[in-house]
Scaffold this motif. Structure first.
Motif, short mmCIF file in Angstrom:
data_model
loop_
_atom_site.label_atom_id
_atom_site.label_comp_id
_atom_site.label_asym_id
_atom_site.label_seq_id
_atom_site.Cartn_x
_atom_site.Cartn_y
_atom_site.Cartn_z
N LYS A 42 3.23 -4.85 6.02
CA LYS A 42 4.52 -5.61 6.91
C LYS A 42 5.50 -5.74 5.85
CE LYS A 42 3.39 -7.71 11.17
NZ LYS A 42 2.82 -8.87 11.98
N ALA A 43 5.05 -6.40 4.80
CA ALA A 43 6.15 -6.93 3.88
C ALA A 43 6.85 -5.56 3.10
CB ALA A 43 5.26 -7.50 2.42
N TYR A 44 6.45 -4.24 3.42
CA TYR A 44 6.84 -2.87 2.71
C TYR A 44 7.53 -2.66 4.03
CZ TYR A 44 3.99 -4.62 -1.22
OH TYR A 44 3.24 -5.36 -1.76
N GLY A 45 7.34 -2.65 5.06
CA GLY A 45 8.05 -1.97 6.25
C GLY A 45 7.33 -0.71 6.54
N GLY A 46 5.96 -0.54 6.11
CA GLY A 46 5.13 0.66 6.27
C GLY A 46 4.10 0.73 5.44
N VAL A 47 3.01 1.64 5.56
CA VAL A 47 1.79 1.88 4.68
C VAL A 47 2.22 2.22 3.31
CG1 VAL A 47 -0.43 2.80 4.66
CG2 VAL A 47 0.67 2.02 7.06
N VAL A 48 1.64 1.58 2.32
CA VAL A 48 1.70 1.70 1.03
C VAL A 48 0.36 2.29 0.59
CG1 VAL A 48 2.31 1.03 -1.24
CG2 VAL A 48 3.30 -0.08 0.39
N PRO A 49 0.43 3.58 0.42
CA PRO A 49 -1.00 4.47 0.18
C PRO A 49 -1.98 3.57 -0.74
CG PRO A 49 0.97 6.06 0.09
CD PRO A 49 1.30 4.53 0.25
#
Ligand code: KG4
Ligand code: ZN
Length: 350
Positions: A42-49
């Motif tokens: 959530k903190a990044y606004g999307g999935v960080v692989p």
């Protein structure tokens, strides 16, 4: 075997959910454990692989153990108490090997292979989308192919003709963004947060779907393909132009109008595909299949044409391992067993 049935331990790690399940004869779920990373991403606004892979690595072993433990609890609750469920009770290991994030897939795959190697039990590779479709077999015990499937998630938007448990033809897919991706991106433009699908679903209920006219993109006549990148830009342009003109926007109206434009196309193409291919059943699958307006609209169209609509409950719509256990069972029955060279394939075709 458990209760005389073929028991599969299934593992799913293609995106941001670490999941494991114990499934009997494909359709009876004894446990379905999902460790979600949504709050982390959530903190990044999307999935960080890379972050997803690291969390899978931390979680996968206890998630699998939890799946075995909860299976034992379910059996006890059914009056079939056998103490523990261990790998001795498991007949095969099912695992998602694509499509998905490669680093994420590799963690589930390496774990499944380790179980297969240590126990000598068969390893069964599963296509993630096949898994999503199979979620319907768990939910609807009477459902059998053939049918038309609408697979609609954060990574995929496909219309699939399912002719048998292990046989399908992809009639169309997205040429750019997946539907869930469009929901997530538009939610970001509207400042709603992540993941955007459920948030737009909720707020759109308070808005007017006819407030803003966004373009419906049908592509060529007779095409079952989709394109959602234009509408995402359309929403962005609308928000910016209203702001520049010094006008405020109504977030519920924009959300409802965006959703209506996307769903008009999805519903029309899915029902046309079912009619063209003489299917009297449509099944929905994937995270966006949980969308309440989509269910409503598709149900209304299906009723008009005498088509029966199936969808899984929300817990089986999002990524989970029970659906992978179901698909693995039908692969096994069709003789589709993998060996220890099974590799992760990020863009595995259906
Ligand atoms: O199937 P899924 O859990 O993961 C993938 O394989 O992609 O789908 C996640 C996607 C996200 O884009 C999320 O915003 C969307 O499904 N989603 C929804 C709803 N619930 C989840 N989209 C629209 N309405 C919903 N109620
Ligand atoms: Zn998925």
């Amino acid at each position: 075997m458990i209760k005389g049935k073929f028991a599969i331990l299934a593992i799913e790690s293609s995106c941001d959910e670490t999941a494991a399940a114990v499934v009997l004869d494909g359709r009876e779920v004894l446990s379905n454990v999902i460790s979600s990373q949504i709050d982390i991403h959530k903190a990044y606004g999307g999935v960080v692989p890379e972050i997803a892979s690291r969390h899978h690595l931390n979680n996968v072993n206890w998630v699998c153990q939890q799946a075995l433990d909860e299976a034992a609890e379910t059996l006890a609750a059914q009056g079939e108490d056998q103490g523990t469920v261990t790998m001795d009770d498991i007949d095969a290991i099912g695992v998602t090997y694509g499509p998905g994030l490669v680093g994420a897939l590799l963690i589930g795959l390496a774990t499944a292979k380790a179980y297969a190697l240590a126990t000598g039990k068969p390893l069964i590779g599963v296509h993630h989308i096949q898994g999503h479709i199979c979620a319907n077999f768990i939910e609807h015990k009477e459902l059998e192919p053939p049918f038309m499937a609408l697979v609609i998630s954060g990574g995929h938007t496909n219309i699939v003709e399912v002719t048998d448990y292990n046989e399908c033809q992809v009639l169309g897919g997205t040429r750019d963004d997946a539907a869930g991706e469009a929901y997530d991106k538009v939610a970001r433009v509207l400042g709603l947060g992540y993941p955007g699908g459920p948030l737009i679903d909720r707020i759109a209920k308070e808005g007017n779907p006819e407030a803003v006219e966004f373009k419906r993109v049908f592509l060529e006549k007779d095409s079952f393909d989709f394109s959602f990148s234009g509408i995402k830009t359309g929403v962005l342009n609308y928000v910016n132009s209203e702001k520049q003109a010094g006008r405020g926007i109504s977030v519920p109206d924009v959300a409802a109008s965006f959703q209506q434009a996307v769903l008009d196309v999805i519903v029309a193409k899915t029902v046309t595909a079912a009619l063209d291919m003489n299917k009297d059943k449509i099944v929905m699958a994937g995270g966006v299949a949980a969308n309440s307006r989509l269910r409503e609209m598709l149900q209304a169209e299906c009723d008009k044409h005498g088509i029966k609509l199936y969808h899984p409950s929300p817990i089986l719509c999002t990524d989970n391992a029970a659906m992978i256990g179901c698909a693995a069972y039908y692969n096994y029955k069709a003789g589709k067993v993998s060996d220890l060279t099974l590799d992760a394939i990020p863009s595995l075709p259906l």
